[in-house]
Design an enzyme around this catalytic site. Structure first.
Site, PDB file in Angstrom:
ATOM      1  N   ARG A 183      25.829  -2.448 -18.984  1.00  0.00           N
ATOM      2  CA  ARG A 183      25.560  -1.859 -20.462  1.00  0.00           C
ATOM      3  C   ARG A 183      23.989  -0.364 -19.758  1.00  0.00           C
ATOM      4  NH1 ARG A 183      25.925  -4.910 -25.607  1.00  0.00           N
ATOM      5  NH2 ARG A 183      27.184  -4.155 -25.837  1.00  0.00           N
ATOM      6  N   GLN A 202      29.313   3.290 -18.645  1.00  0.00           N
ATOM      7  CA  GLN A 202      29.565   2.733 -20.346  1.00  0.00           C
ATOM      8  C   GLN A 202      31.476   2.467 -20.578  1.00  0.00           C
ATOM      9  OE1 GLN A 202      27.963   6.233 -22.492  1.00  0.00           O
ATOM     10  NE2 GLN A 202      27.893   4.608 -23.810  1.00  0.00           N
ATOM     11  N   ASP A 262      33.451  -0.772 -20.637  1.00  0.00           N
ATOM     12  CA  ASP A 262      32.334  -2.257 -21.266  1.00  0.00           C
ATOM     13  C   ASP A 262      33.014  -2.551 -22.708  1.00  0.00           C
ATOM     14  OD1 ASP A 262      30.281  -3.051 -22.800  1.00  0.00           O
ATOM     15  OD2 ASP A 262      29.226  -1.885 -22.943  1.00  0.00           O
ATOM     16  N   SER A 272      31.295  -4.178 -26.285  1.00  0.00           N
ATOM     17  CA  SER A 272      31.266  -2.376 -26.633  1.00  0.00           C
ATOM     18  C   SER A 272      32.039  -2.442 -27.834  1.00  0.00           C
ATOM     19  CB  SER A 272      30.383  -1.582 -26.360  1.00  0.00           C
ATOM     20  OG  SER A 272      28.697  -1.547 -26.372  1.00  0.00           O
ATOM     21  N   TYR A 279      19.423  -5.645 -24.979  1.00  0.00           N
ATOM     22  CA  TYR A 279      19.813  -6.866 -26.110  1.00  0.00           C
ATOM     23  C   TYR A 279      18.702  -7.566 -26.797  1.00  0.00           C
ATOM     24  CZ  TYR A 279      24.254  -7.043 -23.292  1.00  0.00           C
ATOM     25  OH  TYR A 279      25.733  -6.885 -22.695  1.00  0.00           O
TER      26      TYR A 279
HETATM   27  P1  NAD Z   1      24.619  -8.584 -29.200  1.00  0.00           P
HETATM   28  O1  NAD Z   1      26.619  -8.498 -29.983  1.00  0.00           O
HETATM   29  O2  NAD Z   1      24.171  -9.274 -28.323  1.00  0.00           O
HETATM   30  O3  NAD Z   1      23.977  -8.717 -30.636  1.00  0.00           O
HETATM   31  C1  NAD Z   1      24.678  -7.954 -31.366  1.00  0.00           C
HETATM   32  C2  NAD Z   1      23.008  -8.058 -32.782  1.00  0.00           C
HETATM   33  O4  NAD Z   1      22.095  -8.737 -32.897  1.00  0.00           O
HETATM   34  C3  NAD Z   1      21.820  -7.272 -32.033  1.00  0.00           C
HETATM   35  O5  NAD Z   1      21.617  -5.596 -32.968  1.00  0.00           O
HETATM   36  C4  NAD Z   1      20.499  -8.032 -31.633  1.00  0.00           C
HETATM   37  O6  NAD Z   1      19.571  -6.759 -31.607  1.00  0.00           O
HETATM   38  C5  NAD Z   1      20.778  -8.559 -33.112  1.00  0.00           C
HETATM   39  N1  NAD Z   1      19.792 -10.005 -33.153  1.00  0.00           N
HETATM   40  C6  NAD Z   1      19.619 -10.649 -32.448  1.00  0.00           C
HETATM   41  N2  NAD Z   1      19.621 -11.688 -32.999  1.00  0.00           N
HETATM   42  C7  NAD Z   1      19.135 -11.564 -34.366  1.00  0.00           C
HETATM   43  C8  NAD Z   1      18.374 -11.966 -35.479  1.00  0.00           C
HETATM   44  N3  NAD Z   1      18.024 -12.838 -35.715  1.00  0.00           N
HETATM   45  N4  NAD Z   1      18.677 -11.142 -36.966  1.00  0.00           N
HETATM   46  C9  NAD Z   1      19.148 -10.423 -36.676  1.00  0.00           C
HETATM   47  N5  NAD Z   1      19.850  -9.175 -35.896  1.00  0.00           N
HETATM   48  C10 NAD Z   1      19.523  -9.832 -34.919  1.00  0.00           C
HETATM   49  O7  NAD Z   1      24.703  -6.980 -28.969  1.00  0.00           O
HETATM   50  P2  NAD Z   1      24.864  -6.010 -28.794  1.00  0.00           P
HETATM   51  O8  NAD Z   1      26.131  -5.303 -30.213  1.00  0.00           O
HETATM   52  O9  NAD Z   1      26.530  -6.340 -27.908  1.00  0.00           O
HETATM   53  O10 NAD Z   1      24.824  -4.945 -27.709  1.00  0.00           O
HETATM   54  C11 NAD Z   1      23.216  -4.415 -28.718  1.00  0.00           C
HETATM   55  C12 NAD Z   1      22.497  -3.198 -28.160  1.00  0.00           C
HETATM   56  O11 NAD Z   1      22.930  -2.625 -26.835  1.00  0.00           O
HETATM   57  C13 NAD Z   1      23.755  -1.915 -28.596  1.00  0.00           C
HETATM   58  O12 NAD Z   1      22.753  -2.022 -30.214  1.00  0.00           O
HETATM   59  C14 NAD Z   1      22.803  -0.824 -28.027  1.00  0.00           C
HETATM   60  O13 NAD Z   1      21.169  -0.637 -28.315  1.00  0.00           O
HETATM   61  C15 NAD Z   1      22.950  -1.858 -26.799  1.00  0.00           C
HETATM   62  N6  NAD Z   1      24.052  -1.011 -25.945  1.00  0.00           N
HETATM   63  C16 NAD Z   1      23.635  -0.052 -24.617  1.00  0.00           C
HETATM   64  C17 NAD Z   1      25.455  -0.221 -24.359  1.00  0.00           C
HETATM   65  C18 NAD Z   1      24.620   1.368 -23.025  1.00  0.00           C
HETATM   66  O14 NAD Z   1      23.767   1.513 -22.661  1.00  0.00           O
HETATM   67  N7  NAD Z   1      26.487   1.412 -22.248  1.00  0.00           N
HETATM   68  C19 NAD Z   1      26.482  -0.814 -24.574  1.00  0.00           C
HETATM   69  C20 NAD Z   1      25.887  -1.225 -25.356  1.00  0.00           C
HETATM   70  C21 NAD Z   1      25.230  -1.676 -26.143  1.00  0.00           C
END
Ligand code: NAD
Length: 377
Positions: free
Chosen positions: A122, A127, A130, A133, A228
């Protein structure tokens, strides 16, 4: 170089790995593109469109698999399809690698180079590739649409001569990519939205979308270098459940999206929390494919627990297959273009590249991803 795009073998998959717009981009790069007849039937693209974009439309799947240099799909291949691919070919798709040790072993044994789209890092450079996402955004949107369709209530406030209707209360647990899109969609429909996530950085993002961030003190939490969530201890999860019980009980719709990469999703809504919710409420569990956040959720079913509907639809992006295919296809095309040798008119895997180091899981007869290799022993 022949790039073959196969129909999905999973019975419930509505997405296609590539749309005609991107076939034209690949042919412009010098690829010979073959698509299996009916590829776009469930996402709005006729065979003629693919042909007009420069693809050869074929019906002999086995022959396509045997001859292709690069094979594209949304989901992982079946073991029998993998057995038909020729040594040295590149397979690109969502391999679900942590749940598929037998397949990963088979892909390695056949000398295939398998790229797992969920392992694309990520980083800023990656991006545009991805897939997690792009598909999570659509899942977040679709979860709200599904909840609205299941609810007996309308989402917005309405002031009419027949009285004033209050906006529904939506609680979103996990505000990553899917959760943030769910918040935005529920807000657009006029709901009153609250959200919670264990990563402290998310609070500002939730507020900027006009939702309220629910404060629950579960002690130290954080995120990995990849963004994550770090897993919580069982004691922290218990504190979180206690903190959320009242909010769930007061909500008309609860959408859970909490995941921890590479692990089973944590159970956040227990049976007793569901029992405290009002009849007519709707719970949508986006984490159902990785075990579920809701106790008793059944994949691909809507169950009724004392009047509370629990929705366990597994493939939510597949509910909006036109845009899901378009975005997936765009991600894959970006990956192919990144590693395309323009002079040789061929895909060239640079094993030293950061992106490929992360997502190439089998190569040269071996499982090259350390975490996956460790799972085999
Ligand atoms: P994910 O699908 O792994 O998880 C979804 C959400 O669940 C996350 O926000 C996580 O913090 C939350 N979570 C985990 N345990 C939890 C709990 N017990 N209670 C409540 N929430 C909980 O994650 P995702 O949505 O694929 O990505 C997470 C983060 O990664 C994004 O928000 C972003 O900051 C980052 N990201 C970065 C890039 C990039 O830089 N290119 C791209 C995509 C995502």
């Amino acid at each position: 170089m022949t790039v073959a795009i196969l129909k999905e073998s999973h019975h419930a998959e509505t997405r296609a790995a590539m749309v005609p717009e991107h076939v034209a981009k690949l042919t412009a790069l010098g690829a010979r593109v073959e698509v299996e007849a009916g590829l776009g039937a469930t996402c709005g693209h006729a065979d003629e469109e693919y042909a007009a974009a420069g693809a050869a439309v074929r019906t002999d799947r086995a022959a396509m698999l045997a001859a292709a240099d690069v094979i594209l799909q949304v989901r992982k291949p079946s073991l029998s399809d993998a057995g038909l691919m020729r040594e040295g070919a590149v397979f690109i798709g969502l391999l679900d690698p942590f749940q598929s040790p037998e397949l990963i072993q088979a892909l390695a044994a056949r000398g295939l180079s398998a790229i797992s789209m969920e392992m694309v890092p990520r980083s800023t450079r990656a991006q545009k590739m991805d897939v997690l996402s792009s598909q999570a955004s659509l899942a977040g949107y679709a979860s709200v649409i599904v909840a609205a369709a299941q609810s007996g209530k309308i989402f917005p406030m309405m002031m009419t001569p027949a009285g004033t209707i209050k906006p529904v209360k939506v609680f979103i647990i996990g505000a990553g990519v899917a959760g943030l899109q769910a918040i935005a969609t529920a807000k657009r429909l006029g709901a009153k939205v609250e959200a919670f996530d264990t990563r402290p950085v998310v609070e500002e993002q939730v507020k900027s979308l006009g939702a309220k961030f629910v404060k629950i003190d579960v002690g130290e939490t954080g995120q990995t270098a990849d963004g994550y969530a770090k897993p919580l201890t069982e004691e922290q999860i218990q504190l979180q459940r206690e903190g959320m019980t009242r909010v769930c009980a007061e909500s008309d719709v609860v959408i859970t999206t909490a995941q921890v990469f590479g692990r089973r999703a944590p159970i956040l809504l227990t049976s007793s929390m569901l029992d405290a919710m009002r009849p007519g409420s709707v719970v949508v569990d986006l984490a159902v494919e990785s075990g579920g956040n809701v106790e008793g959720v059944v994949p691909d079913q809507i169950t009724d627990r004392n009047g509370v509907k629990i929705v366990g639809i597994a493939n939510l992006p597949g509910r909006v297959p036109v845009h899901a295919s378009q975005m997936y296809s765009s991600n894959i095309t970006a990956l192919l273009a990144e590693f395309w040798d323009k002079e040789a008119k061929a895909l060239k895997l640079n094993l030293e590249d950061d992106i490929l180091k992360s997502c190439l899981v089998t190569h040269g007869g071996k499982i090259v991803n350390e975490k996956l290799a460790a799972l085999q022993t």
